[in-house]
Enzyme design. Structure first.
Site, PDB file in Angstrom:
ATOM      1  N   LYS A  25      16.556  78.707  44.743  1.00 17.09           N
ATOM      2  CA  LYS A  25      15.140  79.111  44.749  1.00 17.09           C
ATOM      3  C   LYS A  25      14.644  79.398  46.172  1.00 17.09           C
ATOM      4  O   LYS A  25      14.009  80.425  46.409  1.00 17.09           O
ATOM      5  CB  LYS A  25      14.253  78.018  44.121  1.00 17.09           C
ATOM      6  N   ARG A 100       6.709  71.493  38.092  1.00 15.30           N
ATOM      7  CA  ARG A 100       7.902  70.763  37.677  1.00 15.30           C
ATOM      8  C   ARG A 100       7.633  69.863  36.474  1.00 15.30           C
ATOM      9  O   ARG A 100       8.529  69.157  36.023  1.00 15.30           O
ATOM     10  CB  ARG A 100       8.380  69.881  38.833  1.00 15.30           C
ATOM     11  N   ARG A 139      25.199  71.642  51.067  1.00 14.77           N
ATOM     12  CA  ARG A 139      23.955  71.739  51.843  1.00 14.77           C
ATOM     13  C   ARG A 139      23.690  70.430  52.591  1.00 14.77           C
ATOM     14  O   ARG A 139      23.208  70.438  53.717  1.00 14.77           O
ATOM     15  CB  ARG A 139      22.783  72.068  50.899  1.00 14.77           C
ATOM     16  N   ARG A 145      19.197  66.641  54.836  1.00 13.73           N
ATOM     17  CA  ARG A 145      18.398  66.077  53.737  1.00 13.73           C
ATOM     18  C   ARG A 145      19.152  64.931  53.083  1.00 13.73           C
ATOM     19  O   ARG A 145      20.225  65.127  52.513  1.00 13.73           O
ATOM     20  CB  ARG A 145      18.117  67.178  52.691  1.00 13.73           C
ATOM     21  N   ARG A 157      18.420  63.900  40.230  1.00 13.55           N
ATOM     22  CA  ARG A 157      17.514  65.058  40.325  1.00 13.55           C
ATOM     23  C   ARG A 157      17.792  66.049  39.201  1.00 13.55           C
ATOM     24  O   ARG A 157      16.870  66.636  38.625  1.00 13.55           O
ATOM     25  CB  ARG A 157      17.664  65.741  41.685  1.00 13.55           C
TER      26      ARG A 157
HETATM   27  P1  ADP Z   1      15.418  70.789  45.149  1.00 15.55           P
HETATM   28  O1  ADP Z   1      14.941  71.953  44.312  1.00 15.55           O
HETATM   29  O2  ADP Z   1      16.727  71.037  45.814  1.00 15.55           O
HETATM   30  O3  ADP Z   1      15.377  69.457  44.424  1.00 15.55           O
HETATM   31  P2  ADP Z   1      12.888  70.591  46.568  1.00 15.55           P
HETATM   32  O4  ADP Z   1      12.729  70.751  48.030  1.00 15.55           O
HETATM   33  O5  ADP Z   1      12.222  71.569  45.679  1.00 15.55           O
HETATM   34  O6  ADP Z   1      14.450  70.598  46.364  1.00 15.55           O
HETATM   35  O7  ADP Z   1      12.391  69.128  46.117  1.00 15.55           O
HETATM   36  C1  ADP Z   1      12.826  67.951  46.771  1.00 15.55           C
HETATM   37  C2  ADP Z   1      12.078  66.729  46.191  1.00 15.55           C
HETATM   38  O8  ADP Z   1      10.661  66.864  46.459  1.00 15.55           O
HETATM   39  C3  ADP Z   1      12.161  66.542  44.680  1.00 15.55           C
HETATM   40  O9  ADP Z   1      13.334  65.852  44.299  1.00 15.55           O
HETATM   41  C4  ADP Z   1      10.876  65.716  44.418  1.00 15.55           C
HETATM   42  O10 ADP Z   1      11.059  64.366  44.802  1.00 15.55           O
HETATM   43  C5  ADP Z   1       9.877  66.331  45.393  1.00 15.55           C
HETATM   44  N1  ADP Z   1       9.125  67.442  44.764  1.00 15.55           N
HETATM   45  C6  ADP Z   1       9.177  68.753  45.132  1.00 15.55           C
HETATM   46  N2  ADP Z   1       8.364  69.499  44.348  1.00 15.55           N
HETATM   47  C7  ADP Z   1       7.790  68.637  43.466  1.00 15.55           C
HETATM   48  C8  ADP Z   1       6.871  68.788  42.377  1.00 15.55           C
HETATM   49  N3  ADP Z   1       6.390  69.997  42.037  1.00 15.55           N
HETATM   50  N4  ADP Z   1       6.501  67.682  41.692  1.00 15.55           N
HETATM   51  C9  ADP Z   1       6.960  66.481  42.021  1.00 15.55           C
HETATM   52  N5  ADP Z   1       7.848  66.261  43.018  1.00 15.55           N
HETATM   53  C10 ADP Z   1       8.261  67.318  43.731  1.00 15.55           C
END
Ligand code: ADP
Length: 203
Positions: A25, A100, A139, A145, A157
């Protein structure tokens, strides 16, 4: 004046870039903003920024992110709205990693409706689970991270995605707004597929 603004808003290109962790994404969002000149909002990046600055919001988010859990909806939705408000007059927005949960999707729809606009389309990147785990571990070797460096957290996740986030696809599917894109191939190949889909939905 009001109707002029409304016309502008209803022409916005508002995309949800959807897919499990590691589906690409963030990478594709960067390509799409360059082509379409729209704003990129990644809730994950916003949380990491807050964490980096050790703000109260960052400290709260850290507890959840470290475990691979979702940050509570009210925190995430509030942060998202602040980011939109800070960027008035944009031509459109790519939402990356948001919504999400169904509650986030409902909040987004209500918020965009208040602004006289709506979600144009949800683009879902489809990638097999073994490939996701491989990509995320890779990654993790360079991103720094913590949530990409531990297979148990990665699996959590993906489980959270399957249980809490996948229903968001069905929510927009029933509104006829979803498009599926195979997310395996080169970055360019996948980008070309996204552009082809966007040519259909946004003329
Ligand atoms: P990835 O898609 O690789 O999991 P992101 O950077 O989108 O990476 O998200 C990392 C973390 O940030 C998620 O595992 C969650 O803990 C938090 N997070 C990100 N976006 C949301 C959201 N819309 N609602 C709740 N938690 C979120």
């Amino acid at each position: 004046m009001w109707s002029f603004l409304e016309t502008l808003n209803s022409n916005m290109l508002n995309l949800i870039l959807f897919g499990p962790p590691g589906s690409g994404k963030g990478t594709q969002a960067e390509n799409l903003i360059n082509k379409y000149g729209i704003l990129h909002i990644s809730t994950g990046d916003l949380f990491r920024y807050e964490m980096g600055n050790n703000t109260p919001l960052g400290q709260k988010a850290k507890e959840y992110m470290a475990k691979g859990e979702l940050v509570p909806d009210e925190v995430t939705i509030g942060m998202l709205k602040n980011k939109v408000e800070a960027n008035p007059g944009v031509n459109g927005i790519i939402f990356d990693g948001f919504p999400r949960t169904i509650a986030q999707a409902e909040a987004l729809d209500a918020y965009l409706a208040e602004k006289g606009t709506e979600v144009t389309a949800l683009l879902a990147l489809e990638v097999p689970e073994e490939e996701l785990i491989r990509r995320l571990l890779m990654r993790g070797t360079t991103s720094g991270r913590a949530d990409d460096q531990n297979e148990e957290i990665i699996c959590n996740r993906i489980n959270v995605y399957n249980t809490e986030t996948a229903p968001v696809f069905d929510y927009y599917e029933s509104a006829g707004k979803t498009k599926r894109i195979q997310g395996v191939g080169t970055v360019e190949e996948i980008f070309d597929k996204l552009v082809a889909v966007l040519d259909e939905v946004y003329c």
